[in-house]
Each structure stands twice: as structure tokens, then as C-alpha cells.
Design an enzyme around this catalytic site. Structure first.
Site, PDB file in Angstrom:
ATOM      1  N   SER A  87       0.938  -0.980   0.072  1.00  0.00           N
ATOM      2  CA  SER A  87       0.069   0.015  -0.117  1.00  0.00           C
ATOM      3  C   SER A  87       0.936   1.299  -0.039  1.00  0.00           C
ATOM      4  O   SER A  87       0.358   2.506   0.324  1.00  0.00           O
ATOM      5  CB  SER A  87      -1.049   0.018   1.329  1.00  0.00           C
ATOM      6  OG  SER A  87      -0.036  -0.083   2.321  1.00  0.00           O
ATOM      7  N   THR A 189      -2.520   3.249   4.223  1.00  0.00           N
ATOM      8  CA  THR A 189      -1.421   4.326   4.299  1.00  0.00           C
ATOM      9  C   THR A 189      -0.607   4.384   5.557  1.00  0.00           C
ATOM     10  O   THR A 189      -0.985   4.116   6.538  1.00  0.00           O
ATOM     11  CB  THR A 189      -2.291   5.728   4.179  1.00  0.00           C
ATOM     12  OG1 THR A 189      -2.986   5.727   2.939  1.00  0.00           O
ATOM     13  CG2 THR A 189      -1.332   6.859   4.347  1.00  0.00           C
ATOM     14  N   THR A 207       1.665   6.879   0.879  1.00  0.00           N
ATOM     15  CA  THR A 207       0.729   5.781   0.257  1.00  0.00           C
ATOM     16  C   THR A 207       0.952   5.609  -1.254  1.00  0.00           C
ATOM     17  O   THR A 207       1.297   6.470  -1.865  1.00  0.00           O
ATOM     18  CB  THR A 207      -0.675   6.420   0.533  1.00  0.00           C
ATOM     19  OG1 THR A 207      -1.533   5.274   0.308  1.00  0.00           O
ATOM     20  CG2 THR A 207      -1.090   7.477  -0.228  1.00  0.00           C
ATOM     21  N   ARG A 217      -6.511   9.574  -9.896  1.00  0.00           N
ATOM     22  CA  ARG A 217      -7.125   9.928  -8.581  1.00  0.00           C
ATOM     23  C   ARG A 217      -6.030  10.104  -7.571  1.00  0.00           C
ATOM     24  O   ARG A 217      -4.985   9.459  -7.298  1.00  0.00           O
ATOM     25  CB  ARG A 217      -7.837   8.813  -8.196  1.00  0.00           C
ATOM     26  CG  ARG A 217      -8.625   8.829  -6.762  1.00  0.00           C
ATOM     27  CD  ARG A 217      -8.010   8.230  -5.689  1.00  0.00           C
ATOM     28  NE  ARG A 217      -8.608   8.143  -4.322  1.00  0.00           N
ATOM     29  CZ  ARG A 217      -7.913   7.645  -3.269  1.00  0.00           C
ATOM     30  NH1 ARG A 217      -6.790   7.585  -3.060  1.00  0.00           N
ATOM     31  NH2 ARG A 217      -8.717   7.903  -2.134  1.00  0.00           N
ATOM     32  N   GLY A 219      -6.218  11.059  -3.300  1.00  0.00           N
ATOM     33  CA  GLY A 219      -6.665  10.914  -2.013  1.00  0.00           C
ATOM     34  C   GLY A 219      -6.272  11.895  -0.846  1.00  0.00           C
ATOM     35  O   GLY A 219      -6.045  13.065  -1.352  1.00  0.00           O
ATOM     36  N   THR A 240      -5.685   7.044   7.791  1.00  0.00           N
ATOM     37  CA  THR A 240      -5.723   6.168   7.122  1.00  0.00           C
ATOM     38  C   THR A 240      -7.249   5.742   6.606  1.00  0.00           C
ATOM     39  O   THR A 240      -8.045   5.907   7.370  1.00  0.00           O
ATOM     40  CB  THR A 240      -5.003   5.121   7.691  1.00  0.00           C
ATOM     41  OG1 THR A 240      -4.860   3.920   6.422  1.00  0.00           O
ATOM     42  CG2 THR A 240      -5.562   4.445   8.775  1.00  0.00           C
ATOM     43  N   GLY A 241      -7.435   5.316   5.474  1.00  0.00           N
ATOM     44  CA  GLY A 241      -8.811   4.735   5.088  1.00  0.00           C
ATOM     45  C   GLY A 241      -9.179   5.555   3.898  1.00  0.00           C
ATOM     46  O   GLY A 241      -8.528   6.388   3.091  1.00  0.00           O
TER      47      GLY A 241
HETATM   48  N1  ASP Z   1      -6.263   7.289   2.789  1.00  0.00           N
HETATM   49  C1  ASP Z   1      -5.655   6.572   1.481  1.00  0.00           C
HETATM   50  C2  ASP Z   1      -6.235   7.158   0.119  1.00  0.00           C
HETATM   51  O1  ASP Z   1      -7.267   7.425   0.230  1.00  0.00           O
HETATM   52  C3  ASP Z   1      -5.805   5.052   1.405  1.00  0.00           C
HETATM   53  C4  ASP Z   1      -5.762   4.483   2.768  1.00  0.00           C
HETATM   54  O2  ASP Z   1      -5.019   4.953   3.599  1.00  0.00           O
HETATM   55  O3  ASP Z   1      -6.455   3.505   2.851  1.00  0.00           O
HETATM   56  O4  ASP Z   1      -5.338   7.151  -0.776  1.00  0.00           O
END
Ligand code: ASP
Length: 329
Positions: A87, A189, A207, A217, A219, A240-241
Site C-alpha cells: 500500500s 497508508t 501511500t 485519482r 486521496g 488512513t482509510g
Molecule cells: N487514505 C488513502 C487514500 O485514500 C488510502 C488508505 O489509507 O487506505 O489514498
């Protein structure tokens, strides 16, 4: 790393209460008064997910009297270089066209910050972000401009797509179903926050973004205020997320501001998650995890679904801490 494990909830209450009292007592003071108020707790680092190699590296820098800025950069670099972490950095899962594109940012004690988005073929996105911060008048470079800048600065160019990530992507292409999986598979991330022996705070976030995302894209992770925010007078937060939701609420900035208003890191992370939940009907379909630290060295973490944890290294030890969650299962 065992991010795939289902992790039970844990409590973080006591430190959180102290943090709230500390922030409230500081709310009306000048920065000098605040600085005088603080008993340095010794170096400390926290990071999203169970990343012991990253936190160990950062703590080694801190113990050697290195700055929080050096610690967070070198800490997350461990994950960027680790091909088993799919990731972040090399070995990251690609977008739906098969390209690995990296996002990263870094922020220091003086509110200086740098970021790169949609960076390709360079492993250490966080270090490029730092060079943007230190060597340019800008905060963010994107895509081809970021890659060219990295090459000018001497960063080596290499293919980031490993055989494993390529095979998984080819498998994914058979159905091309874009369906983020909670806690696992297509996100995770690394966000890191550190306090050095001077009591100064810095943070970094890196990330490869959501796996199989649309080309182009970006984030929350490289967006200062969303994926990461540091205010050396107050503390720091990182996320994260599902990045889109963190951007909508400017999550990390919100958490630092809540700490400024007197909330503990734990209370502030909980409010950050609740803010997202209140604005998203189908919040059960996504995972968000926040971590935070305040100037007194108190930490907190909160997420939507159980399963998120954060690694902490301080004088009291080096451990993985399950975050408490809004949903119980
Ligand atoms: N926050 C990251 C993103 O949206 C991905 C993650 O942490 O899961 O790119």
C-alpha cells in the site's frame, strides 16, 4: 505485519483525560508560556498500522538526538522500500491501468510542508515531498513535474510494480470490481507522528492510494490538513482509510483544532470519525482510522470498524495498540 488480523478494541481513557486538561490549561496562554508549561516526555513516535520496522527506525533517529522531521522521514521510508507492504512505495498496488502512483506529504515544527501527488517510478515519495518543502517555493508538485524534480534531485528511477502486485492486478482485471475492502487489501497508508527530545513535533504520510483507483485519482494522504496536520504548539494528527471522506472533513486539521480547544488526542480522534459518520449515510462500507499526539506526548486513535491499530515507540516500550472503533464488529 499483521494488519489482516481482526483486532479487538482496547481502552485509551486515562491519558486522554490528562491531554484534555493540558490543552484546556494552555488555551489562553502565549506560545512561550505554553512552551514553559511542557515537561518533555522524551522522544515518542506513533504510526498508523502495525509497522514495527518503521517506528523502530524513527525511534533510533530520535534516540540519537535526531529531529522529529528526520525521524518521520526515515521511519516511513522503511515501508516505502518494503515490497511486502503493498500500500506504500515499491510494491504498492497499481491503479486500474496498472500504474503505481504515489502520494506523500511531510510537515515540520515550523508549519513548513511539502507534498507530491501522482508520482511515478520513484520509491521514496516522502523524501521528494521533503525536497519540495526545503528546495522550492511551493508546497506540492504533481505527476510528471514531481518526477522530473525528483530526477533533478538525484532520486533513482525504477519500476515500482512488483510481480506480486502485477499478478493481483491482472486477477482483479478479470472482474474489475472496485470495492474497497475494510482494513485490508486495497488501502493502508502509513502516517507517522514524532516528538523529538526538544519536544518538537513533525509528521509524514505516504501511500500508493486506493488500489485500482481511477488513473489520476489523489486521496487525502498528500493533502495537508486532510491526511496529515501538525501544529507544534498543539500536536499532530494523521489518517488512513477512504481518503475522499477525510478530505471532505479536513480530518487531520479538525483533530488538531479540537485538541487546541481542549480535547485529548483520543477525544479529538473520536470526534473526527463521528464527523465523517454524520455526513455519510453508508459509512459502514468504509474504514477510516485517525491517530493523534499532543504536545504533552499523549496519544489517541479511533476508527469506524475494528481492525485498525497503531504502533507506538516511547520510553515505555514498543507496541501495537488496537484502536477503539465506532462499530463493534
Ligand atoms: N487514505 C488513502 C487514500 O485514500 C488510502 C488508505 O489509507 O487506505 O489514498
Amino acid at each position: 505485519m499483521d494488519r489482516r488480523k481482526f483486532i479487538k478494541n482496547g481502552g485509551l481513557g486515562g491519558a486522554a483525560l490528562m491531554g484534555g486538561a493540558w490543552a484546556a490549561s494552555c488555551a489562553d496562554k502565549t506560545s512561550e508560556e505554553k512552551a514553559g508549561n511542557i515537561t518533555p516526555t522524551g522522544p515518542l513516535v506513533i504510526a498508523t498500522w502495525n509497522v514495527p520496522n518503521a517506528t523502530a527506525k524513527a525511534y533510533e533517529v530520535l534516540k540519537g538526538k535526531g529531529t522529529a522531521l528526520d525521524a518521520v522521514e526515515q521511519g516511513v521510508m522503511m515501508e516505502e522500500a518494503d515490497v511486502n507492504n503493498q500500500s506504500v512505495g515499491k510494491g504498492g498496488r497499481p491503479d486500474r491501468d496498472g500504474n503505481v502512483t504515489l502520494d506523500a506529504c511531510i510537515m515540520d515544527k515550523d508549519s513548513r510542508c511539502g507534498a507530491v501527488v501522482y508520482l511515478q517510478n520513484i520509491v521514496h515519495a516522502v523524501s521528494v515531498a521533503r525536497r519540495v518543502m526545503e528546495d522550492t517555493p511551493h508546497v506540492m508538485l504533481a505527476g510528471e513535474g514531481a518526477r522530473k524534480f525528483a530526477l533533478e534531485k538525484g532520486f533513482p528511477e525504477e519500476d515500482l510494480l512488483t510481480d506480486k502486485s502485477r499478478q493481483e492486478w491482472l486477477e482483479w482485471k478479470k472482474t474489475s470490481k472496485y470495492d474497497p475492502v475494510i482494513n485490508i487489501e486495497n488501502h493502508d497508508t502509513i502516517g507517522m507522528l514524532a516528538i523529538d527530545s526538544n519536544g518538537d513535533i513533525a509528521g509524514a504520510c505516504t501511500t500508493s492510494g486506493m488500489a485500482y483507483k481511477m488513473a489520476g485519482r489523489v486521496g487525502d494522504s498528500p493533502i495537508i490538513g486532510a491526511g496529515l496536520f501538525v501544529d507544534n504548539e498543539i500536536g499532530g494528527a494523521t489518517a488512513t482509510g477512504m481518503g475522499e471522506e477525510v478530505v471532505r472533513t479536513v480530518g487531520s486539521f479538525l483533530i488538531v483544532e479540537l485538541m487546541r480547544q481542549g480535547k485529548s488526542p483520543q477525544e479529538a480522534c473520536e470526534e473526527g470519525v463521528r464527523r465523517i459518520i454524520s455526513k455519510k449515510e453508508n459509512f459502514r462500507d468504509i474504514q477510516i482510522g485517525f491517530i493523534a499526539v499532543n504536545k504533552a506526548g499523549e496519544t489517541g486513535a479511533y476508527c469506524i470498524h475494528p481492525g485498525f491499530s497503531y504502533r507506538k515507540y516511547s520510553e515505555s516500550g514498543h507496541e501495537d495498540n488496537p484502536a477503539t472503533s465506532y462499530l463493534q464488529s
